[in-house]
Design an enzyme around this catalytic site. Structure first.
Site, mmCIF file in Angstrom:
data_model
loop_
_atom_site.group_PDB
_atom_site.id
_atom_site.type_symbol
_atom_site.label_atom_id
_atom_site.label_comp_id
_atom_site.label_asym_id
_atom_site.label_seq_id
_atom_site.Cartn_x
_atom_site.Cartn_y
_atom_site.Cartn_z
ATOM 1 N N ASN A 1 -6.911 4.658 8.151
ATOM 2 C CA ASN A 1 -6.413 3.273 8.138
ATOM 3 C C ASN A 1 -7.070 2.512 7.000
ATOM 4 O OD1 ASN A 1 -5.206 0.809 9.218
ATOM 5 N ND2 ASN A 1 -7.246 0.263 9.972
ATOM 6 N N ASN B 1 0.834 -1.214 0.000
ATOM 7 C CA ASN B 1 0.000 0.000 0.000
ATOM 8 C C ASN B 1 0.860 1.253 0.000
ATOM 9 O OD1 ASN B 1 -3.053 -0.526 0.205
ATOM 10 N ND2 ASN B 1 -2.169 -2.055 1.589
ATOM 11 N N HIS C 1 -8.333 -1.305 5.941
ATOM 12 C CA HIS C 1 -8.644 -2.590 6.585
ATOM 13 C C HIS C 1 -9.188 -3.572 5.534
ATOM 14 C CE1 HIS C 1 -9.566 -5.252 9.890
ATOM 15 N NE2 HIS C 1 -10.713 -5.516 9.290
#
Ligand code: GRF
Length: 187
Positions: free
Chosen positions: A105, A16, A107
């Site tokens: 974040n 990422n 997930h």
């Protein structure tokens, strides 16, 4: 366009991080990746910071003052946004309050389903038909902040956990950047 300085927190592979660095090179992408922080000295993702000459910092989270060290560097690099990209450490409430920056974040599930670890195994075990990824704001509760973006796909009958991971990560690499664009679209 003035790009916001962004810090990416990692613990592992850094795929990422790699896609964020890549996308941040577009002139109209709203952020620059200005700092990488890892709590794992062996994180493969550190390589992406090194080859792109991005400053990086390795933090020992067993040390009592590690959060202060992070806060000092966030200030020093004038960071506006923190992206957690596979950072395997829960962010404390006191850090969130002291930091005062946006923290997001990524997930690997369609939150609020499957918070926490081992998502792919649990998704398969429960016979889910659909899964995906979520980018969300970080608050003091695990994987519980306001959603920014979700991307999903239908699970094939023969998909095992490792295949779900590959398919999910492919979506993550798009979702993270799209979430950042969405956050800053009006300013
Ligand atoms: C991603 O799948 C993300 O959803 C989870 O940790 C993984 C990190 O992968 N939080 P990478 O280090 O970015 O390759």
């Amino acid at each position: 366009m003035v790009k916001r300085n962004t810090c990416v927190f990692i613990s592992g592979y850094g795929s990422n991080l790699k896609s964020l660095i890549h996308n941040s090179r577009s002139h109209n992408f709203p952020v620059n990746i200005s700092l990488v922080i890892s709590n794992n000295i062996n994180a493969k993702g550190l390589l992406h910071a090194k080859i792109n000459s991005i400053p990086y910092l390795i933090i020992d989270t067993n040390k009592r003052n590690f959060e202060n060290k992070i806060l000092y560097n966030i200030k020093k690099h004038k960071i506006s946004l923190i992206c957690l990209a596979g950072y395997m450490k829960i962010i404390s409430k006191s850090f969130i309050n002291k930091c005062g920056k946006k923290i997001i974040n990524i997930h690997p599930s369609l939150l609020p389903k499957y918070k926490g670890l081992n998502t792919f195994e649990r998704i398969i075990k429960n016979g889910e038909k659909k899964t995906g990824c979520t980018v969300h704001f970080v608050n003091e509760k695990l994987d519980s902040g306001k959603l920014i973006i979700q991307k999903s796909f239908f699970i094939s009958k023969n998909d095992k956990a490792n295949i779900l991971k590959i398919k999910t990560q492919k979506l993550e690499h798009k979702a993270f950047s799209e979430a950042i664009i969405k956050m800053y679209r009006y300013n």
